[in-house]
Design an enzyme around this catalytic site. Structure first.
Site, PDB file in Angstrom:
ATOM      1  N   ASP A 253       0.729  -1.046  -0.166  1.00 17.23           N
ATOM      2  CA  ASP A 253      -0.128   0.016  -0.273  1.00 17.23           C
ATOM      3  C   ASP A 253       0.408   0.934   0.231  1.00 17.23           C
ATOM      4  O   ASP A 253       1.773   1.683   1.248  1.00 17.23           O
ATOM      5  CB  ASP A 253      -1.072  -0.318   1.259  1.00 17.23           C
ATOM      6  CG  ASP A 253      -1.967   0.997   1.070  1.00 17.23           C
ATOM      7  OD1 ASP A 253      -3.141   0.974   0.739  1.00 17.23           O
ATOM      8  OD2 ASP A 253      -1.473   2.479   1.826  1.00 17.23           O
ATOM      9  N   ILE A 254       0.766   2.448  -1.656  1.00 19.37           N
ATOM     10  CA  ILE A 254       0.991   3.072  -0.939  1.00 19.37           C
ATOM     11  C   ILE A 254       1.268   4.292   0.316  1.00 19.37           C
ATOM     12  O   ILE A 254      -0.430   4.226   0.691  1.00 19.37           O
ATOM     13  CB  ILE A 254       0.912   4.235  -2.833  1.00 19.37           C
ATOM     14  CG1 ILE A 254       1.557   2.923  -3.522  1.00 19.37           C
ATOM     15  CG2 ILE A 254       2.396   5.106  -2.740  1.00 19.37           C
ATOM     16  CD1 ILE A 254       1.097   3.991  -4.655  1.00 19.37           C
TER      17      ILE A 254
ATOM     18  N   ASN B  74      -2.603  12.885  -4.128  1.00 11.71           N
ATOM     19  CA  ASN B  74      -3.591  13.331  -4.781  1.00 11.71           C
ATOM     20  C   ASN B  74      -4.546  14.477  -4.720  1.00 11.71           C
ATOM     21  O   ASN B  74      -4.836  15.803  -5.324  1.00 11.71           O
ATOM     22  CB  ASN B  74      -4.936  12.204  -4.834  1.00 11.71           C
ATOM     23  CG  ASN B  74      -4.728  11.187  -6.010  1.00 11.71           C
ATOM     24  OD1 ASN B  74      -3.699  10.906  -6.649  1.00 11.71           O
ATOM     25  ND2 ASN B  74      -5.138  10.144  -5.124  1.00 11.71           N
TER      26      ASN B  74
ATOM     27  N   HIS C 197      -4.729  14.304  -9.300  1.00 13.22           N
ATOM     28  CA  HIS C 197      -5.032  13.530  -9.459  1.00 13.22           C
ATOM     29  C   HIS C 197      -4.313  12.738 -10.919  1.00 13.22           C
ATOM     30  O   HIS C 197      -3.942  11.317 -10.802  1.00 13.22           O
ATOM     31  CB  HIS C 197      -6.572  13.342  -9.794  1.00 13.22           C
ATOM     32  CG  HIS C 197      -7.315  12.591  -8.751  1.00 13.22           C
ATOM     33  ND1 HIS C 197      -7.714  11.378  -7.975  1.00 13.22           N
ATOM     34  CD2 HIS C 197      -8.344  13.672  -8.020  1.00 13.22           C
ATOM     35  CE1 HIS C 197      -8.416  12.395  -6.693  1.00 13.22           C
ATOM     36  NE2 HIS C 197      -8.893  13.059  -7.250  1.00 13.22           N
TER      37      HIS C 197
ATOM     38  N   GLU D 254      -4.531   2.752  -4.108  1.00  9.46           N
ATOM     39  CA  GLU D 254      -3.338   2.597  -3.976  1.00  9.46           C
ATOM     40  C   GLU D 254      -2.977   1.231  -3.503  1.00  9.46           C
ATOM     41  O   GLU D 254      -1.615   1.431  -2.866  1.00  9.46           O
ATOM     42  CB  GLU D 254      -2.826   3.710  -2.883  1.00  9.46           C
ATOM     43  CG  GLU D 254      -3.324   3.827  -1.569  1.00  9.46           C
ATOM     44  CD  GLU D 254      -4.086   4.238  -0.997  1.00  9.46           C
ATOM     45  OE1 GLU D 254      -4.366   5.050  -0.069  1.00  9.46           O
ATOM     46  OE2 GLU D 254      -5.404   4.186  -2.090  1.00  9.46           O
TER      47      GLU D 254
ATOM     48  N   ASP E 202      -1.572   9.501 -10.356  1.00  9.10           N
ATOM     49  CA  ASP E 202      -1.883   7.870 -11.082  1.00  9.10           C
ATOM     50  C   ASP E 202      -0.893   8.010 -12.148  1.00  9.10           C
ATOM     51  O   ASP E 202       0.148   6.654 -11.778  1.00  9.10           O
ATOM     52  CB  ASP E 202      -3.148   8.775 -12.779  1.00  9.10           C
ATOM     53  CG  ASP E 202      -4.270   9.212 -12.539  1.00  9.10           C
ATOM     54  OD1 ASP E 202      -4.857   8.625 -11.323  1.00  9.10           O
ATOM     55  OD2 ASP E 202      -5.000   9.262 -13.238  1.00  9.10           O
TER      56      ASP E 202
END
Length: 375
Positions: A248-249, A256, A261, A291, A265
């Site tokens: 998980d980031i 974001n 965004h 994420e 992305d």
């Protein structure tokens, strides 16, 4: 003229199929093969060019080009190919042999054997190179065995209908050899073309299914695609260890909210590229959503998975994410669990997810293993 008409129909079918998906250039090659064989047949039937010698050489060249195009299309579909030098050598041997045994040592019997045994050997060699299709889906298996039957039929048909005495050239079109040739090519040729079309439909369906299982942003498996593949591997694993890693980031929402965004992305795409680079052959990786990314490591116990996750964690920390300004660092937290006997994918994910939350609570940018005592 029934044979040439059928060939033209199949040529048009392959070209039409190509227009729907122009990435499949081998379909054009199949269409060219059918068209060339049609032209070869018309060359013999209509005596174009006139004269037995020129007609024999020209029709042999067209037939040889057709067979080579057909086999090249089969190989191209699986990423294989025949070199230009090999194709030139085959063409020279066959067409040159036909020319020699007409103009130098006139022998119709030898010419018949050169063409039929030559084409049979070309198709046999292709079947050997494509022998893995025996283990493919049903349409591929049908295509392989049809190709093998087509390749083998050249030998007994020629021996049984010609033997050691060449047909009378004046009655060649009514000879048992010519009639058996037309019948066998009509039956097996049509079967082969239909098998090719069936495989093409199967390829399209597989591509659609594969595309439906991919995450459009990152290009790796989406949740559905990962769960389908992982469930199958859990069911088939027997005694081989399997480990699930969830990544998980860290603080992705902040990226974001601060940078927008599009920047987020780009971080996801770069992170997915790092995941793909770290994966070994046989591993399965996907994006669960947001994420969060998952990896199923084949033949890997908990210690090996921890080492793998640690290497990936370090590569993420050191990576340059082009969408972020200088001074920004992306990190990720990892949780992992080794699959237990009889455990479902949902249970395995839940244990790895618990380890991931332990990594988050411990300060992020670290690896935690389910059931391990934190250092």
């Amino acid at each position: 003229m029934v044979g040439p008409t059928i060939l033209l129909v199949f040529a048009a079918s392959f070209v039409l199929a190509w227009t729907f998906d122009r990435r499949r250039r081998h379909l054009l090659v199949f269409g060219a093969s059918c068209l060339l064989f049609c032209l070869g047949t018309l060359s013999q039937i209509l005596q174009i060019p006139p004269g037995a010698g020129p007609n024999a050489v020209v029709s042999a060249f067209i037939y040889t080009a057709s067979v080579l195009a057909f086999t090249e299309g089969l190989l191209a579909r699986t990423g294989k190919r025949t070199s230009l030098a090999e194709k030139a050598a085959i063409t020279l041997l066959i067409v040159g042999g036909i020319a020699y045994f007409y103009y130098v040592d006139r022998d119709l019997l030898v010419r018949i054997y050169i063409l039929n045994f030559g084409y049979g050997l070309i198709c046999l060699a292709t079947a050997w190179r494509l022998r893995d299709m025996r283990k493919g889906r049903l349409t591929e298996r049908v295509l392989f065995w049809t190709l093998l039957a087509f390749a083998l039929h050249f030998f007994p048909r020629t021996i049984l209908t010609v033997g050691v005495a060449a047909p009378d050239p004046a009655q060649f079109g009514l000879s048992p050899f010519w009639l058996a040739l037309q019948f066998s090519l009509a039956v097996l040729g049509v079967a082969l073309a239909l098998a090719l079309l069936a495989v093409t439909v199967g390829d399209v369906i597989d591509d659609l299914r594969r595309t439906g299982n991919l995450d459009p942003l990152t290009g790796i498996l989406n949740r559905r695609g990962f769960e389908e593949g992982a469930a199958q591997r859990l069911a088939d694993r027997h005694s081989h260890p399997l480990c699930l890693v969830i990544a998980d980031i860290d603080r992705f929402k902040n990226i974001n909210d601060t940078l927008g965004h599009p920047a987020g992305d780009e971080v996801l795409r770069t992170f997915a590229a790092l995941v793909r680079r770290a994966m070994r052959r046989g591993d399965l990786g996907g994006r669960f959503g947001g994420e969060e990314f998952v990896l199923l490591l084949s033949g890997c116990d908990a210690e090996g998975a921890a080492a793998f996750a640690e290497r990936l964690r370090a590569s993420v920390s050191e990576a340059r994410f082009g969408s972020l300004p200088d001074g920004w660092q992306v990190t990720a937290s990892f949780g992992l669990a080794e699959a237990r006997a009889g455990e479902s994918l949902g249970q395995l994910v839940a244990r790895a997810d618990a380890a991931l939350y332990a990594a988050k609570r411990a300060g992020r940018n670290r690896v935690r293993r389910h059931g391990a005592i934190p250092a």
